[in-house]
Motif scaffolding. Sequence first.
Motif, PDB file in Angstrom:
ATOM      1  N   PRO A  47       0.804  -1.217   0.000  1.00  0.00           N
ATOM      2  CA  PRO A  47       0.000   0.000   0.000  1.00  0.00           C
ATOM      3  C   PRO A  47       0.843   1.276   0.000  1.00  0.00           C
ATOM      4  O   PRO A  47       0.404   2.304  -0.503  1.00  0.00           O
ATOM      5  CB  PRO A  47      -0.815  -0.087   1.287  1.00  0.00           C
ATOM      6  N   ASP A  48       2.063   1.187   0.533  1.00  0.00           N
ATOM      7  CA  ASP A  48       2.926   2.364   0.557  1.00  0.00           C
ATOM      8  C   ASP A  48       3.779   2.487  -0.705  1.00  0.00           C
ATOM      9  O   ASP A  48       4.638   3.355  -0.812  1.00  0.00           O
ATOM     10  CB  ASP A  48       3.828   2.330   1.788  1.00  0.00           C
ATOM     11  N   GLY A  49       3.561   1.598  -1.686  1.00  0.00           N
ATOM     12  CA  GLY A  49       4.293   1.640  -2.937  1.00  0.00           C
ATOM     13  C   GLY A  49       5.639   0.939  -2.892  1.00  0.00           C
ATOM     14  O   GLY A  49       6.348   0.905  -3.883  1.00  0.00           O
ATOM     15  N   GLN A  50       6.008   0.363  -1.771  1.00  0.00           N
ATOM     16  CA  GLN A  50       7.272  -0.357  -1.632  1.00  0.00           C
ATOM     17  C   GLN A  50       7.086  -1.843  -1.980  1.00  0.00           C
ATOM     18  O   GLN A  50       6.009  -2.389  -1.756  1.00  0.00           O
ATOM     19  CB  GLN A  50       7.790  -0.231  -0.195  1.00  0.00           C
ATOM     20  N   PRO A  51       8.158  -2.506  -2.506  1.00  0.00           N
ATOM     21  CA  PRO A  51       8.060  -3.935  -2.800  1.00  0.00           C
ATOM     22  C   PRO A  51       7.749  -4.715  -1.523  1.00  0.00           C
ATOM     23  O   PRO A  51       8.343  -4.476  -0.498  1.00  0.00           O
ATOM     24  CB  PRO A  51       9.448  -4.299  -3.308  1.00  0.00           C
ATOM     25  N   GLN A  52       6.766  -5.623  -1.598  1.00  0.00           N
ATOM     26  CA  GLN A  52       6.349  -6.289  -0.372  1.00  0.00           C
ATOM     27  C   GLN A  52       6.133  -7.789  -0.516  1.00  0.00           C
ATOM     28  O   GLN A  52       6.734  -8.580   0.185  1.00  0.00           O
ATOM     29  CB  GLN A  52       5.062  -5.640   0.125  1.00  0.00           C
ATOM     30  N   ARG A  53       5.283  -8.230  -1.420  1.00  0.00           N
ATOM     31  CA  ARG A  53       4.874  -9.625  -1.518  1.00  0.00           C
ATOM     32  C   ARG A  53       5.450 -10.239  -2.790  1.00  0.00           C
ATOM     33  O   ARG A  53       5.376  -9.668  -3.868  1.00  0.00           O
ATOM     34  CB  ARG A  53       3.347  -9.674  -1.556  1.00  0.00           C
ATOM     35  N   ILE A  54       6.039 -11.457  -2.672  1.00  0.00           N
ATOM     36  CA  ILE A  54       6.598 -12.149  -3.836  1.00  0.00           C
ATOM     37  C   ILE A  54       5.461 -12.630  -4.733  1.00  0.00           C
ATOM     38  O   ILE A  54       4.534 -13.283  -4.272  1.00  0.00           O
ATOM     39  CB  ILE A  54       7.473 -13.343  -3.401  1.00  0.00           C
ATOM     40  N   VAL A  55       5.561 -12.318  -6.036  1.00  0.00           N
ATOM     41  CA  VAL A  55       4.538 -12.753  -6.988  1.00  0.00           C
ATOM     42  C   VAL A  55       5.103 -13.663  -8.076  1.00  0.00           C
ATOM     43  O   VAL A  55       4.359 -14.322  -8.789  1.00  0.00           O
ATOM     44  CB  VAL A  55       3.820 -11.549  -7.644  1.00  0.00           C
ATOM     45  N   PHE A  56       6.435 -13.724  -8.208  1.00  0.00           N
ATOM     46  CA  PHE A  56       7.052 -14.534  -9.263  1.00  0.00           C
ATOM     47  C   PHE A  56       8.490 -14.828  -8.852  1.00  0.00           C
ATOM     48  O   PHE A  56       9.211 -13.932  -8.406  1.00  0.00           O
ATOM     49  CB  PHE A  56       7.040 -13.750 -10.586  1.00  0.00           C
ATOM     50  N   VAL A  57       8.904 -16.086  -8.989  1.00  0.00           N
ATOM     51  CA  VAL A  57      10.279 -16.481  -8.683  1.00  0.00           C
ATOM     52  C   VAL A  57      10.814 -17.321  -9.825  1.00  0.00           C
ATOM     53  O   VAL A  57      10.161 -18.266 -10.269  1.00  0.00           O
ATOM     54  CB  VAL A  57      10.362 -17.294  -7.366  1.00  0.00           C
ATOM     55  N   TYR A  58      12.004 -16.980 -10.311  1.00  0.00           N
ATOM     56  CA  TYR A  58      12.671 -17.776 -11.334  1.00  0.00           C
ATOM     57  C   TYR A  58      14.061 -18.126 -10.818  1.00  0.00           C
ATOM     58  O   TYR A  58      14.943 -17.272 -10.745  1.00  0.00           O
ATOM     59  CB  TYR A  58      12.780 -17.022 -12.661  1.00  0.00           C
ATOM     60  N   PRO A  59      14.294 -19.398 -10.408  1.00  0.00           N
ATOM     61  CA  PRO A  59      15.620 -19.800  -9.930  1.00  0.00           C
ATOM     62  C   PRO A  59      16.646 -19.674 -11.059  1.00  0.00           C
ATOM     63  O   PRO A  59      16.413 -20.141 -12.172  1.00  0.00           O
ATOM     64  CB  PRO A  59      15.449 -21.263  -9.532  1.00  0.00           C
ATOM     65  N   ILE A  60      17.763 -19.030 -10.777  1.00  0.00           N
ATOM     66  CA  ILE A  60      18.819 -18.828 -11.770  1.00  0.00           C
ATOM     67  C   ILE A  60      19.840 -19.954 -11.636  1.00  0.00           C
ATOM     68  O   ILE A  60      20.384 -20.179 -10.560  1.00  0.00           O
ATOM     69  CB  ILE A  60      19.508 -17.470 -11.557  1.00  0.00           C
ATOM     70  N   LEU A  61      20.074 -20.656 -12.732  1.00  0.00           N
ATOM     71  CA  LEU A  61      21.013 -21.775 -12.733  1.00  0.00           C
ATOM     72  C   LEU A  61      22.188 -21.470 -13.656  1.00  0.00           C
ATOM     73  O   LEU A  61      22.029 -20.735 -14.644  1.00  0.00           O
ATOM     74  CB  LEU A  61      20.314 -23.051 -13.206  1.00  0.00           C
ATOM     75  N   PRO A  62      23.359 -22.034 -13.367  1.00  0.00           N
ATOM     76  CA  PRO A  62      24.485 -21.851 -14.287  1.00  0.00           C
ATOM     77  C   PRO A  62      24.092 -22.311 -15.680  1.00  0.00           C
ATOM     78  O   PRO A  62      23.465 -23.339 -15.861  1.00  0.00           O
ATOM     79  CB  PRO A  62      25.582 -22.745 -13.695  1.00  0.00           C
ATOM     80  N   GLY A  63      24.438 -21.513 -16.669  1.00  0.00           N
ATOM     81  CA  GLY A  63      24.128 -21.847 -18.054  1.00  0.00           C
ATOM     82  C   GLY A  63      22.808 -21.276 -18.552  1.00  0.00           C
ATOM     83  O   GLY A  63      22.537 -21.346 -19.744  1.00  0.00           O
ATOM     84  N   ASP A  64      21.964 -20.718 -17.664  1.00  0.00           N
ATOM     85  CA  ASP A  64      20.728 -20.079 -18.121  1.00  0.00           C
ATOM     86  C   ASP A  64      21.083 -18.958 -19.092  1.00  0.00           C
ATOM     87  O   ASP A  64      22.115 -18.301 -18.952  1.00  0.00           O
ATOM     88  CB  ASP A  64      19.932 -19.494 -16.946  1.00  0.00           C
ATOM     89  N   ALA A  65      20.229 -18.740 -20.085  1.00  0.00           N
ATOM     90  CA  ALA A  65      20.495 -17.741 -21.113  1.00  0.00           C
ATOM     91  C   ALA A  65      19.559 -16.548 -20.959  1.00  0.00           C
ATOM     92  O   ALA A  65      18.417 -16.591 -21.407  1.00  0.00           O
ATOM     93  CB  ALA A  65      20.348 -18.358 -22.488  1.00  0.00           C
ATOM     94  N   PHE A  66      20.032 -15.518 -20.312  1.00  0.00           N
ATOM     95  CA  PHE A  66      19.308 -14.257 -20.217  1.00  0.00           C
ATOM     96  C   PHE A  66      19.871 -13.354 -21.300  1.00  0.00           C
ATOM     97  O   PHE A  66      21.072 -13.316 -21.524  1.00  0.00           O
ATOM     98  CB  PHE A  66      19.518 -13.607 -18.848  1.00  0.00           C
ATOM     99  N   GLU A  67      18.992 -12.630 -21.985  1.00  0.00           N
ATOM    100  CA  GLU A  67      19.432 -11.774 -23.077  1.00  0.00           C
ATOM    101  C   GLU A  67      18.928 -10.355 -22.847  1.00  0.00           C
ATOM    102  O   GLU A  67      17.744 -10.135 -22.605  1.00  0.00           O
ATOM    103  CB  GLU A  67      18.887 -12.312 -24.405  1.00  0.00           C
ATOM    104  N   ARG A  68      19.842  -9.414 -22.929  1.00  0.00           N
ATOM    105  CA  ARG A  68      19.463  -7.998 -22.820  1.00  0.00           C
ATOM    106  C   ARG A  68      19.129  -7.530 -24.229  1.00  0.00           C
ATOM    107  O   ARG A  68      20.004  -7.352 -25.064  1.00  0.00           O
ATOM    108  CB  ARG A  68      20.611  -7.205 -22.210  1.00  0.00           C
ATOM    109  N   LEU A  69      17.831  -7.345 -24.494  1.00  0.00           N
ATOM    110  CA  LEU A  69      17.376  -7.039 -25.850  1.00  0.00           C
ATOM    111  C   LEU A  69      17.736  -5.628 -26.267  1.00  0.00           C
ATOM    112  O   LEU A  69      18.054  -5.358 -27.400  1.00  0.00           O
ATOM    113  CB  LEU A  69      15.866  -7.239 -25.956  1.00  0.00           C
ATOM    114  N   ASP A  70      17.601  -4.710 -25.363  1.00  0.00           N
ATOM    115  CA  ASP A  70      18.005  -3.327 -25.600  1.00  0.00           C
ATOM    116  C   ASP A  70      18.473  -2.815 -24.248  1.00  0.00           C
ATOM    117  O   ASP A  70      18.656  -3.603 -23.323  1.00  0.00           O
ATOM    118  CB  ASP A  70      16.856  -2.492 -26.188  1.00  0.00           C
TER     119      ASP A  70
END
Length: 149
Positions: A47-70
């Motif tokens: 309610p105060d605009g601060q991050p509070q409740r987890i809504v999504f979790v993606y475990p990061i593993l060695p070898g995962d491919a994240f791409e910075r599109l721009d």
Amino acid sequence: MASGAYPVQLLHLPGGGGQWCNLGAAYAAVTFLRPQGQSLVLYAAGPDGQPQRIVFVYPILPGDAFERLDGATLSWAEPESGNGFALCFLDDAACGAVCGAIAPVVRSPAVDGIADTLAGLRVAREDGAPAPGGGDIAARLAQLSIGRP
């Protein structure tokens, strides 16, 4: 509450194809969670605009491919399902901070420096010099070959 959380829009692309769907706004942070380990975590705003409740979790593993599109968009696909995800940050700096936190996790220690090692072996072989670690690497590999008499 997450420190270092940045506002984002979460987008989803179904594994079977289709169109990107905006799943809404959240705050993104790279955090250590148990038992998942180092994870990309999205938080809903309180309610105060601060991050509070987890809504999504993606475990990061060695070898995962994240791409910075721009400058301000980070994307990845789940290997099992093929579902695509993208985070659209407000600015390049926020995207860079999250990418910087992800990079050490996805780098696999087993392959770090492998290109340099192979290049060293190749140069040693071409120059007729002994390979790093001693001996001729081709002869050593031939001795280990299965089926050699």
